[in-house]
Design a protein around this motif. Structure first.
Motif, mmCIF file in Angstrom:
data_model
loop_
_atom_site.group_PDB
_atom_site.id
_atom_site.type_symbol
_atom_site.label_atom_id
_atom_site.label_comp_id
_atom_site.label_asym_id
_atom_site.label_seq_id
_atom_site.Cartn_x
_atom_site.Cartn_y
_atom_site.Cartn_z
ATOM 1 N N UNK A 205 0.839 -1.186 0.000
ATOM 2 C CA UNK A 205 0.000 0.000 0.000
ATOM 3 C C UNK A 205 0.876 1.238 0.000
ATOM 4 N N UNK A 206 0.569 2.192 -0.875
ATOM 5 C CA UNK A 206 1.348 3.425 -0.999
ATOM 6 C C UNK A 206 0.458 4.631 -0.717
ATOM 7 N N UNK A 207 1.060 5.686 -0.196
ATOM 8 C CA UNK A 207 0.345 6.941 -0.021
ATOM 9 C C UNK A 207 1.345 8.093 -0.085
ATOM 10 N N UNK A 208 0.866 9.266 -0.472
ATOM 11 C CA UNK A 208 1.705 10.456 -0.574
ATOM 12 C C UNK A 208 0.959 11.658 -0.014
ATOM 13 N N UNK A 209 1.694 12.742 0.161
ATOM 14 C CA UNK A 209 1.042 13.978 0.578
ATOM 15 C C UNK A 209 0.552 14.756 -0.643
ATOM 16 N N UNK A 210 -0.043 15.925 -0.396
ATOM 17 C CA UNK A 210 -0.599 16.720 -1.476
ATOM 18 C C UNK A 210 0.438 17.258 -2.439
ATOM 19 N N UNK A 211 1.654 17.529 -1.944
ATOM 20 C CA UNK A 211 2.705 18.045 -2.821
ATOM 21 C C UNK A 211 3.056 17.042 -3.909
ATOM 22 N N UNK A 212 3.079 15.751 -3.560
ATOM 23 C CA UNK A 212 3.359 14.716 -4.560
ATOM 24 C C UNK A 212 2.232 14.643 -5.587
ATOM 25 N N UNK A 213 1.001 14.820 -5.140
ATOM 26 C CA UNK A 213 -0.123 14.789 -6.075
ATOM 27 C C UNK A 213 -0.046 15.939 -7.068
#
Length: 232
Positions: A205-213
């Protein structure tokens, strides 16, 4: 520009060939392969959410020097013609104490047949404790081929659960020059099952913050990756 790119590739190739030839007599050969539902690197998809086949080979000497090559299918949006990625690596790794080991390498990321120059180079260092925890730092003056400097750091841990299962997790942070993009944070958590012999099934499972989006629209954020992998 094209001539310069090819000169850089030839220089990198010459370093790898020289390293391999100098230690060929005592070199050990290892390989790896994987089929993944989504090639995710540092929090963002490199295959636009599509499956990718991957394979690599590594030649190492008894003194710790090594050279490796690794490849994967890729796909980016907007389409820039890239269909494959090849990573050429030259480095040194060794155990410095019974519990601690180090790895230092120079990695060249190559993307043939692109309409823009995506090739770039990174200096990496990793410190590992008992194969259970690691800290990796990568530095480049052309991070992500964006023409600006960047520093990446990842802190990870591995927890064996018997002989067939293990859990792995990592948190990474990318410090990028403000002229290129905002710094971003990502995390991942994997469950790995040794199916048979060297074959493993990994669910991550992966997740990022808004800056990566914002930096990777449509290819960052929450997503799940499933991979069948092996080493030989």
């Amino acid at each position: 520009m094209v001539d310069q790119q090819w000169k850089q590739r030839l220089r990198c190739g010459a370093v790898l060939v020289g390293l391999v030839m100098s230690g060929a007599a005592a070199a050990a050969v290892e390989g790896n392969a994987a089929l993944t539902s989504d090639y995710i690197w540092r929090g963002s998809s490199q295959s636009d959410g599509d499956p990718a086949a991957q394979a690599g080979v590594k030649l190492s000497t008894a003194t710790g020097w090594y050279a490796s090559a690794w490849g994967s299918g890729v796909s980016f949006k907007p389409d820039n013609g890239a269909r494959s990625e090849f990573d050429l690596i030259a480095g040194w790794s060794a155990a410095v104490t019974p519990d601690w080991s180090v790895d230092v390498n120079l990695t060249r990321y190559l993307y043939p047949s692109t309409t823009v120059d995506l090739d770039w180079t990174e200096l990496n260092g990793t410190v590992t404790w008992r194969q259970r925890a690691w800290l990796q730092v990568g530095v480049s003056d052309n991070a992500l081929a964006g023409g600006h400097g960047g520093t990446y750091a990842q802190l990870g841990a591995r927890l064996p659960l018997g002989e067939q299962w293990r859990v792995e997790g990592a948190v990474g942070h990318y410090w990028l020059d403000s002229a290129q993009a905002d710094d971003y944070l990502h995390g991942q958590l994997s469950v790995v099952w040794r199916v048979h012999g060297p074959w493993e099934l990994r669910v991550t499972g992966h997740d990022t913050d808004g800056a990566a989006k914002r930096l990777f629209p449509g290819n960052a954020g929450s997503r799940v990756e499933v991979a069948l992998q092996t080493a030989f």
